[in-house]
Design a protein around this motif. Structure first.
Motif, PDB file in Angstrom:
ATOM      1  N   ASN A  87     -13.656 -24.444   3.507  1.00 52.10           N
ATOM      2  CA  ASN A  87     -13.711 -25.053   4.843  1.00 52.10           C
ATOM      3  C   ASN A  87     -14.043 -24.014   5.919  1.00 52.10           C
ATOM      4  O   ASN A  87     -14.847 -24.266   6.823  1.00 52.10           O
ATOM      5  CB  ASN A  87     -12.385 -25.743   5.166  1.00 52.10           C
ATOM      6  N   ALA A  88     -13.430 -22.852   5.811  1.00 53.82           N
ATOM      7  CA  ALA A  88     -13.674 -21.800   6.794  1.00 53.82           C
ATOM      8  C   ALA A  88     -14.787 -20.849   6.363  1.00 53.82           C
ATOM      9  O   ALA A  88     -15.235 -20.027   7.154  1.00 53.82           O
ATOM     10  CB  ALA A  88     -12.388 -20.999   7.030  1.00 53.82           C
ATOM     11  N   ASN A  89     -15.221 -20.980   5.096  1.00 55.40           N
ATOM     12  CA  ASN A  89     -16.212 -20.076   4.505  1.00 55.40           C
ATOM     13  C   ASN A  89     -15.759 -18.621   4.652  1.00 55.40           C
ATOM     14  O   ASN A  89     -16.471 -17.750   5.147  1.00 55.40           O
ATOM     15  CB  ASN A  89     -17.592 -20.260   5.138  1.00 55.40           C
ATOM     16  N   THR A  90     -14.535 -18.367   4.176  1.00 56.40           N
ATOM     17  CA  THR A  90     -13.972 -17.022   4.214  1.00 56.40           C
ATOM     18  C   THR A  90     -13.474 -16.651   2.823  1.00 56.40           C
ATOM     19  O   THR A  90     -13.196 -17.527   1.992  1.00 56.40           O
ATOM     20  CB  THR A  90     -12.801 -16.926   5.200  1.00 56.40           C
ATOM     21  N   ILE A  91     -13.345 -15.349   2.593  1.00 54.34           N
ATOM     22  CA  ILE A  91     -12.878 -14.875   1.297  1.00 54.34           C
ATOM     23  C   ILE A  91     -11.867 -13.763   1.520  1.00 54.34           C
ATOM     24  O   ILE A  91     -12.013 -12.945   2.441  1.00 54.34           O
ATOM     25  CB  ILE A  91     -14.067 -14.411   0.420  1.00 54.34           C
ATOM     26  N   GLU A  92     -10.804 -13.761   0.726  1.00 52.65           N
ATOM     27  CA  GLU A  92      -9.712 -12.802   0.858  1.00 52.65           C
ATOM     28  C   GLU A  92      -9.465 -12.136  -0.487  1.00 52.65           C
ATOM     29  O   GLU A  92      -9.329 -12.816  -1.518  1.00 52.65           O
ATOM     30  CB  GLU A  92      -8.436 -13.529   1.308  1.00 52.65           C
ATOM     31  N   LYS A  93      -9.420 -10.817  -0.480  1.00 53.21           N
ATOM     32  CA  LYS A  93      -9.145 -10.078  -1.711  1.00 53.21           C
ATOM     33  C   LYS A  93      -7.664 -10.173  -2.053  1.00 53.21           C
ATOM     34  O   LYS A  93      -6.804  -9.951  -1.206  1.00 53.21           O
ATOM     35  CB  LYS A  93      -9.559  -8.613  -1.551  1.00 53.21           C
ATOM     36  N   LEU A  94      -7.370 -10.512  -3.323  1.00 52.68           N
ATOM     37  CA  LEU A  94      -5.990 -10.683  -3.746  1.00 52.68           C
ATOM     38  C   LEU A  94      -5.465  -9.492  -4.529  1.00 52.68           C
ATOM     39  O   LEU A  94      -4.412  -8.942  -4.216  1.00 52.68           O
ATOM     40  CB  LEU A  94      -5.858 -11.957  -4.599  1.00 52.68           C
ATOM     41  N   SER A  95      -6.161  -9.114  -5.594  1.00 53.62           N
ATOM     42  CA  SER A  95      -5.647  -8.070  -6.468  1.00 53.62           C
ATOM     43  C   SER A  95      -6.741  -7.555  -7.384  1.00 53.62           C
ATOM     44  O   SER A  95      -7.758  -8.228  -7.598  1.00 53.62           O
ATOM     45  CB  SER A  95      -4.486  -8.600  -7.322  1.00 53.62           C
ATOM     46  N   CYS A  96      -6.524  -6.358  -7.923  1.00 52.89           N
ATOM     47  CA  CYS A  96      -7.425  -5.770  -8.915  1.00 52.89           C
ATOM     48  C   CYS A  96      -6.594  -5.186 -10.052  1.00 52.89           C
ATOM     49  O   CYS A  96      -5.459  -4.743  -9.841  1.00 52.89           O
ATOM     50  CB  CYS A  96      -8.298  -4.675  -8.309  1.00 52.89           C
ATOM     51  N   GLN A  97      -7.172  -5.171 -11.243  1.00 58.53           N
ATOM     52  CA  GLN A  97      -6.524  -4.563 -12.394  1.00 58.53           C
ATOM     53  C   GLN A  97      -7.546  -3.774 -13.192  1.00 58.53           C
ATOM     54  O   GLN A  97      -8.723  -4.158 -13.275  1.00 58.53           O
ATOM     55  CB  GLN A  97      -5.894  -5.629 -13.302  1.00 58.53           C
ATOM     56  N   SER A  98      -7.093  -2.689 -13.794  1.00 56.57           N
ATOM     57  CA  SER A  98      -7.948  -1.906 -14.678  1.00 56.57           C
ATOM     58  C   SER A  98      -8.324  -2.722 -15.916  1.00 56.57           C
ATOM     59  O   SER A  98      -7.491  -3.465 -16.454  1.00 56.57           O
ATOM     60  CB  SER A  98      -7.228  -0.631 -15.123  1.00 56.57           C
ATOM     61  N   THR A  99      -9.571  -2.580 -16.354  1.00 58.12           N
ATOM     62  CA  THR A  99      -9.988  -3.251 -17.596  1.00 58.12           C
ATOM     63  C   THR A  99      -9.714  -2.372 -18.819  1.00 58.12           C
ATOM     64  O   THR A  99     -10.106  -2.725 -19.929  1.00 58.12           O
ATOM     65  CB  THR A  99     -11.485  -3.618 -17.559  1.00 58.12           C
ATOM     66  N   ILE A 100      -9.032  -1.259 -18.612  1.00 61.24           N
ATOM     67  CA  ILE A 100      -8.631  -0.337 -19.695  1.00 61.24           C
ATOM     68  C   ILE A 100      -9.851   0.120 -20.482  1.00 61.24           C
ATOM     69  O   ILE A 100      -9.797   0.311 -21.701  1.00 61.24           O
ATOM     70  CB  ILE A 100      -7.575  -0.977 -20.626  1.00 61.24           C
ATOM     71  N   GLY A 101     -10.961   0.268 -19.806  1.00 62.08           N
ATOM     72  CA  GLY A 101     -12.186   0.701 -20.449  1.00 62.08           C
ATOM     73  C   GLY A 101     -13.263   0.922 -19.405  1.00 62.08           C
ATOM     74  O   GLY A 101     -13.033   0.735 -18.203  1.00 62.08           O
ATOM     75  N   SER A 102     -14.446   1.299 -19.848  1.00 61.19           N
ATOM     76  CA  SER A 102     -15.519   1.619 -18.910  1.00 61.19           C
ATOM     77  C   SER A 102     -16.653   0.606 -18.993  1.00 61.19           C
ATOM     78  O   SER A 102     -16.919   0.024 -20.042  1.00 61.19           O
ATOM     79  CB  SER A 102     -16.068   3.020 -19.189  1.00 61.19           C
ATOM     80  N   GLY A 103     -17.292   0.407 -17.858  1.00 61.59           N
ATOM     81  CA  GLY A 103     -18.468  -0.451 -17.788  1.00 61.59           C
ATOM     82  C   GLY A 103     -18.223  -1.915 -18.079  1.00 61.59           C
ATOM     83  O   GLY A 103     -18.952  -2.517 -18.862  1.00 61.59           O
ATOM     84  N   PRO A 104     -17.208  -2.558 -17.457  1.00 60.08           N
ATOM     85  CA  PRO A 104     -17.041  -3.996 -17.688  1.00 60.08           C
ATOM     86  C   PRO A 104     -18.255  -4.763 -17.183  1.00 60.08           C
ATOM     87  O   PRO A 104     -18.694  -4.572 -16.049  1.00 60.08           O
ATOM     88  CB  PRO A 104     -15.777  -4.350 -16.888  1.00 60.08           C
ATOM     89  N   CYS A 105     -18.804  -5.632 -18.030  1.00 59.67           N
ATOM     90  CA  CYS A 105     -20.060  -6.299 -17.690  1.00 59.67           C
ATOM     91  C   CYS A 105     -19.992  -7.813 -17.842  1.00 59.67           C
ATOM     92  O   CYS A 105     -20.982  -8.493 -17.548  1.00 59.67           O
ATOM     93  CB  CYS A 105     -21.201  -5.764 -18.565  1.00 59.67           C
ATOM     94  N   TYR A 106     -18.849  -8.361 -18.281  1.00 57.69           N
ATOM     95  CA  TYR A 106     -18.791  -9.804 -18.539  1.00 57.69           C
ATOM     96  C   TYR A 106     -17.344 -10.278 -18.381  1.00 57.69           C
ATOM     97  O   TYR A 106     -16.405  -9.583 -18.777  1.00 57.69           O
ATOM     98  CB  TYR A 106     -19.272 -10.096 -19.960  1.00 57.69           C
TER      99      TYR A 106
END
Length: 366
Positions: A87-106
């Motif tokens: 409705n407001a066309n806004t986005i809010e960052k919630l959280s991030c976590q490590s993927t326990i590896g390198s180069g996550p692509c999917y």
């Protein structure tokens, strides 16, 4: 008495999330639209608080967005959650976590949306994250590392997880590993602490040096269509739903006989009705290839090869109404639109080129 003609209603915009690679602080992933009436693209929202969000998707209600940060090095990559207010066309960052590896692509969500799965291309493993009720990503509860290699020592000296795709029944996860020329299969049990376990069989192999990248299933779940990146082929596999036996039915070259240039097949998608299959080929080809699907056998016949309108068509998507196909040329920084005939499957390029840095992945908003 003459009456005024009733003006035709404007067609609704077609929206999609677009993942990209980033080089500057203002770049990121985008909410973009294609406007059918004017045959033009536009960006309506950009989230720049993230690096290299090459893969992005949303939950079924569209209010939660998940994106990778495709990074390597000692810290490895990560996955982030965002809340989107339409409705407001806004986005809010919630959280991030490590993927326990390198180069996550999917990334992929489980059908019940309880878990998020990330595939690490660089380190050859996959991580499993619980999703909280508020959309936040919890720390990984499972990390599965593949082992092995294959015949191409330049690119296959170690595992490289490239995609994670649920079977239509939602009970098995198929993980394509370009580095080992295998597709690993896991049973999904959401009520267990570690929801993935090796299935029976636990994998199937593709032709040596093929490099399995992305795959998709027909609606019945008894046919697997897979793009082989390194040999620029599409392969069709039969999946016996009673015995779980997987058999290769045929392979189809995306390049013409005698082709000597660089190859790099990328994306594969079935039309919603399952009648047509589309593939992209990078390298020196830069093309979209269209196949007709045999309704009985599931095998393919090539009906069209068309330019991607640029360089490195890494990804493309079909609009939810089936009327359009959109392609992103990573190497030439452009989006391209095609008009699609749902009856014949044939696509026709429109004059709709749009400049945007390094487009990598489309996720259509339905």
């Amino acid at each position: 008495m003459e009456t005024e003609a009733t003006p035709s209603p404007e067609a609704d915009p077609i929206s999609f999330w677009l993942g990209t690679y980033t080089n500057s602080p203002e770049e990121g992933f985008h909410l973009a639209q294609f406007l059918p009436d004017s045959a033009k693209f536009k960006v309506v929202l950009t989230e720049s608080d993230i690096n290299n969000p090459s893969f992005v998707l949303s939950n079924s209600t569209g209010d939660l967005i998940y994106a990778v940060q495709e990074e390597g090095g000692a810290e490895g990559g990560s996955v982030c959650a965002f809340r989107y207010n339409s409705n407001a066309n806004t986005i809010e960052k919630l959280s991030c976590q490590s993927t326990i590896g390198s180069g996550p692509c999917y990334l992929t969500l489980s059908p019940d949306e309880k878990f998020l799965f990330a595939g690490n291309y660089g380190s050859g493993d996959l991580a499993v994250f619980p999703i909280a009720e508020d959309g936040n990503i919890g720390e990984a509860v499972q990390d599965i590392t593949h082992t092995g290699s294959s015949v191409n020592k330049d690119r296959q000296n170690s595992p490289h997880v490239h995609s994670l795709t649920f079977h239509p029944d939602g009970k098995k996860l198929f993980v394509a590993d370009l580095g080992t020329d295998k597709v690993n299969i896991y049973d999904y049990t959401p009520d267990q602490a570690k929801p993935l376990s090796a299935s029976t069989p636990s994998y199937f192999e593709v032709s040596p040096g093929a490099g399995p990248r992305h795959l998709t299933f027909n609606a019945a779940g008894d046919k697997i269509y897979m793009i082989h990146e390194m040999t620029s082929e599409v392969a069709v596999y039969d999946l016996n739903l009673e015995t779980n036996k997987i058999t290769e039915l045929d392979r189809y070259r995306l390049t013409p006989d005698g082709f000597q240039g660089a190859m790099g097949a990328a994306e594969i998608r079935l039309s919603e009705d399952g009648r047509y299959l589309y593939a992209s080929n990078r390298g020196d080809s830069n093309e979209i290839i269209v196949f007709k699907v045999d309704e009985t056998s599931g095998t393919l016949s090539k009906i069209q090869t068309i330019s991607s309108g640029g360089k490195t068509p890494r990804n493309f998507a079909i609009s939810p109404d089936g009327q359009y196909l959109f392609a992103g040329n990573q190497g030439s920084n452009t989006l391209i639109a095609y008009e699609r005939n749902p009856e014949t499957g044939i696509i026709k390029m429109l004059d709709a080129e749009y400049s945007i840095p390094k487009p990598v992945y489309f996720f259509m908003v339905k």
